[in-house]
Each structure stands twice: as C-alpha cells, then as structure tokens.
Design a protein around this motif. Structure first.
Motif, PDB file in Angstrom:
ATOM      1  N   UNK A 167      -3.229 -17.721   8.558  1.00 38.25           N
ATOM      2  CA  UNK A 167      -2.038 -16.879   8.665  1.00 38.25           C
ATOM      3  C   UNK A 167      -1.928 -16.023   7.413  1.00 38.25           C
ATOM      4  N   UNK A 168      -1.116 -14.976   7.504  1.00 36.58           N
ATOM      5  CA  UNK A 168      -0.841 -14.139   6.342  1.00 36.58           C
ATOM      6  C   UNK A 168       0.414 -14.640   5.647  1.00 36.58           C
ATOM      7  N   UNK A 169       0.320 -14.863   4.331  1.00 35.77           N
ATOM      8  CA  UNK A 169       1.467 -15.327   3.561  1.00 35.77           C
ATOM      9  C   UNK A 169       2.398 -14.151   3.252  1.00 35.77           C
ATOM     10  N   UNK A 170       3.576 -14.462   2.734  1.00 35.71           N
ATOM     11  CA  UNK A 170       4.529 -13.422   2.353  1.00 35.71           C
ATOM     12  C   UNK A 170       3.993 -12.560   1.216  1.00 35.71           C
ATOM     13  N   UNK A 171       3.065 -13.115   0.459  1.00 38.51           N
ATOM     14  CA  UNK A 171       2.472 -12.361  -0.651  1.00 38.51           C
ATOM     15  C   UNK A 171       1.329 -11.475  -0.189  1.00 38.51           C
ATOM     16  N   UNK A 172       1.062 -11.459   1.125  1.00 39.23           N
ATOM     17  CA  UNK A 172       0.000 -10.609   1.651  1.00 39.23           C
ATOM     18  C   UNK A 172      -1.384 -11.189   1.484  1.00 39.23           C
ATOM     19  N   UNK A 173      -1.480 -12.507   1.362  1.00 39.95           N
ATOM     20  CA  UNK A 173      -2.774 -13.169   1.251  1.00 39.95           C
ATOM     21  C   UNK A 173      -2.976 -14.110   2.435  1.00 39.95           C
TER      22      UNK A 173
END
Length: 498
Positions: free
Chosen positions: A271-277
């Motif tokens: 998944x994509x984290x809130x930090x864009x990673x």
C-alpha cells in the motif's frame, strides 16, 4: 518556385520507394472514416493526447508492450509468439482481440493513475463518453479500418508485434559480459548445489513458523467439469468464466509455511503510506493471483500464479548486496490439458532463484537449450482435493526450502489468507495524489533496488535484484531466459508416454 516543388515531390517519391525496397515500414496513414459520429482522425488524436498525458505524468503501465502504429494494441511474450505463424481469419481475429484486451487493461490502470483524469481533456472533440469508454470505441473503429480483408495489413501488423527481452546489449558490451558470465555461472552453480542440499519434500523441523492457508471457500466444483465446459478460441486459448477461474485458483491455492522471526517474515498487502512511500500491511495477508498461458507442443496450457509480498529482505549489514526493501515469491502451477498440475515453479519477484518442480508426467530433456540451466528439484505427490501443496520459506532470505503436502483439515493455528487480483497492484490508492502503481515505467518496484545492481549490471538486466512487475522478469543472468517465455517448457521437458 514551381521547379523546387516538383523537385521536392520527386525526392519524396524516391524516398518512399527506397523505404519500400529496403523493407522499411511506411508510416501508417489511415483514410478518414466516421462511425456513429466518431471519426478516425479524432480517434487518432485521442490516443495521441492520452499517450502524451500518460508519458508526462510518468504513469505508463509496462506489463505489456505497445504495438507501434496500433495505439489500441499491446502484446506480451505469449501473444507475440504467434506472429510468425500462418493464421486463418478466425485465428488472426482472436489474436488481435487478445492484444486489444491487453491494451484495454493497461489503459484502465494508466487512466486511473493520472494525477488529474479530467474526462474532457482526454476526449476527441466529437465524443461524449468518458476516457475508458472512448478507448473501446476508438479502438474498435481503428481496428475495423485497419483489418479489412487485406492480407497486406495482416503481414504489416505481424512485423510490428514484438516483446523485447529484458537484457540490454549495450550493458553487456560495456561490461565485458563474456568475462563476467564465467563468474556469474560459477555463482549460479554454487547456489544450485547449496539449494539441492537444503531442499526437502518433508516438512521443516525445529522452525518457529507462521502457516498461511486459503480461507474456506465452501463447495468445490469439479475441475474436470470446468475444463470440459470451457470454450477455447481459434488460437486454442481457454476463455474461463470468472466463476470457473476463481474455482481453479481456489483449488490449487497453496499453503505457506514461513519461518518467522519478525514482521519482515510476514505476508502482507502492499500500500501507499501517507508519506508517499510503499509499505506492506502484514495485518492483511493477501495472495495475489494472475492467470497466464504457455505453449507445450500443440497445446495451450493455463498457468496459475500466486504472488506474495514481504516488507523486506533485511540486510545483514551495510554491505549486504541482496537485502533491501520489499521481497516476495511467485509460486506457479501449470495445468495440463485436463486441468491437473503438470509443473510447479517458484521465483522471487525479482526473477531470481528460479526453481522447477515437475510432476511425474514430465521428463527432463537430456539437452536443455539454455545458457544457464534451470534448477530442477524433486516434486512431492499431492492430492489437491484433500491436501495443500505447502511452500516452506526460510526467515529473512525467504528461500524456498521445502515443498510438501499438508492435509486440508489440518488448519489449527493457521492464518487464513484471501486471494486478490494482481492487477490491484497496478493502481493502488495514494492519499494525496489519487492512485499510483507500485511499479515504475520499467516494471521495477519503486524503492526496491539492491546493491547487487552495481555488480551484476554487465549481465544486461536492468537493476538486478529489484522486485519486478509480472511479465518483466528475467530469470537468468547468463544467456537469455524469461519467466513468461512461452516456449520454456518445450526446451526443458518432454511429456511422458504412459
């Protein structure tokens, strides 16, 4: 002025003639056609505009290869394998339809991943539909025009269909590949020897492990009935209903026995984290499924791919060339014409560590036409009705070390996993920017680079060790070999006569 125009016209005619004599491709110029208010000119403009926006946004899906001059078609290695064959009209039509379906699939993810999928910006002036619908409408219009009963057009398409390999010749030249290949082959031979010593068809002992089994699916339909009622097209490719395909994946879904030390050894969902990673949610064990096909003799065989992801392969130290972010395994079951397992295989999602486990129906050829011979290991006998094939994986390195049967009713202390479509990974929700694929435009998982890329780049493989999108996996560093090579089985195995 008139003389100059005449000279330019003459030069143009001579240039075109030279191209024809040299066997070069003349630019694909279509006559204007209007169907249901949509013109070929506007459809060509639509595809051009869409491709420009996809390129500028960096969201091109690289799971299949675009066909030059035919913006509504894409090919993979399996479909490209038919281009040298003589086809009747029905087979050719089926071939084109499959390539169009690949394009529909790829563009669906690309459009979803555009930062601002503004429908009006993606449509030709005479269209009122959304971009996805326009891909279908314009593709059908251009296809109808391109493939009217004209053999020349068919031959022209076959020249354009290609699935380039995953090896860069320039890298091999600059990296002194013939010399490097000697050391690479020695390393592969050492790994084969070690893997043969450690592999077993018995369950591991003294492991602290987590066992993952498929969630219960209720009544199991007859596989033989599914195969009998499944229609095959003019190319011999089976067309499963969604229900039947789901039943096949459920029937042959494996159990996973993972030696576990920490979260790095837990199966999860990218998944994509809130930090864009990118991250991997180990609280949601998903196994991603993908249907592929291969050729074996005159038969088209179905392949069931089961793909898992781990958060990482932890680095031992700062100089560990194999460790890094994200890791995973692809377990594949190739079914015979009766829908029964013929061959089992595993690779890491980088394309590395290929292992083949043939059933008793196959015989290994005396001579294998590959520069780097595959690792072929013993296969346990499994009754899929009452047993799981179990893939046992070591901690940290995630090596496949055991393959053994497990009774289906032995599910105590097991974690149930769900099956999910592999296509989900090509367009994952991203908190701030809509959606994004976990793969870049070269089919490499973003952020999964390994230090070994600085050592093995002379093999020609882009970023060796990085996790890759299915269809872009080289499985040998010596010579050329791909996980989706449609002729690999014929080069390695023969079917036994009973």
């Amino acid at each position: 002025m008139l003389r100059w125009r005449q000279m330019l016209q003459l030069i143009s005619i001579l240039w075109l003639a030279a191209l024809l004599l040299a066997g070069c491709t003349v630019p694909h110029i279509r006559p204007t056609m209007i169907t249901d208010g949509v013109s070929t000119e506007n459809c060509e403009a639509f595809f051009l505009s869409l491709d420009q926006q996809i390129a500028e946004a960096g969201v091109m899906d690289s799971g299949a290869f675009r066909v030059k001059g035919y913006p509504y078609l894409r090919a993979n290695r399996f479909l490209a394998s038919f281009r040298e064959e003589a086809m009747d009209r029905d087979a050719f039509t089926a071939w084109v339809d499959h390539m169009q379906s690949l394009d529909h699939e790829g563009r669906r993810y690309e459009i979803a991943n555009l930062p601002t999928a503004n429908g009006s910006a993606l449509l030709p002036a005479d269209s009122i539909t959304d971009p996805g619908e326009n891909v279908v409408t314009c593709g059908n219009l251009l296809k109808a025009l391109d493939f009217q009963d004209d053999n020349f057009r068919e031959q022209r398409l076959k020249k354009q269909v290609d699935a380039p390999d995953e090896y860069c010749l320039l890298r091999r030249i600059l990296g002194l590949y013939p010399l490097i290949r000697v050391f690479v082959s020695m390393g592969v031979d050492n790994w084969h020897a070690d893997a043969k010593k450690s592999f077993s068809t018995m369950p591991p002992t003294a492991w602290t492990s987590t066992r993952y089994v498929p969630e219960k699916s209720g009544e199991r339909p007859s596989i033989h009935q599914i195969i009998a009622q499944t229609r095959r097209d003019a190319l011999g490719i089976p067309d499963y209903t969604p229900r039947d395909l789901k039943a096949l994946f459920q029937m042959y879904a494996p159990a996973w026995d993972v030696q576990t030390q920490d979260d790095h050894d837990r199966i999860g969902a990218p998944f994509w984290t809130r930090e864009g990673e990118l991250g991997v949610d180990t609280g949601m064990p998903l196994i991603y499924t993908l249907l592929s096909f291969t050729r074996f003799g005159k038969n088209i065989l179905s392949q069931l791919n089961y793909i898992i992801w781990f958060p990482s392969r932890p680095m031992k130290n700062a100089l560990d060339i194999y460790g890094g972010f994200l890791d995973g395994i692809n377990y594949r079951v190739t079914l015979d014409k009766n829908g029964e397992p013929l061959l089992y295989e595993t690779i890491h999602n980088c394309g590395c560590y290929y292992m083949a486990f043939p059933t008793k129906k196959l015989q290994v050829r005396e001579t294998i036409d590959y520069a780097e011979s595959p690792l072929i290991l013993q296969t346990p006998e499994v009754d899929p009705v009452s047993e799981f094939m179990t893939v046992a994986i070591t901690s940290r390195t995630h090596d496949v070390q055991h393959l053994y049967p497990l009774a289906r009713d032995t599910q105590s202390e097991s974690v149930a996993y769900s099956l999910a479509d592999y296509g989900q990974l090509r367009s994952l929700p991203r908190h701030k920017d809509g959606r994004a694929s976990m793969f870049d435009q070269n089919g490499v998982v973003i952020g999964s680079e390994r230090l070994e890329r600085f050592i093995l780049w002379p093999t020609g493989v882009l970023s060796p060790g990085s996790m890759r999108q299915w269809g872009r996996q080289a499985v040998a560093f010596a010579g050329i070999r791909h996980f989706d090579d449609p002729f690999f089985m014929e080069k390695i195995f023969m079917e036994k006569d009973f």
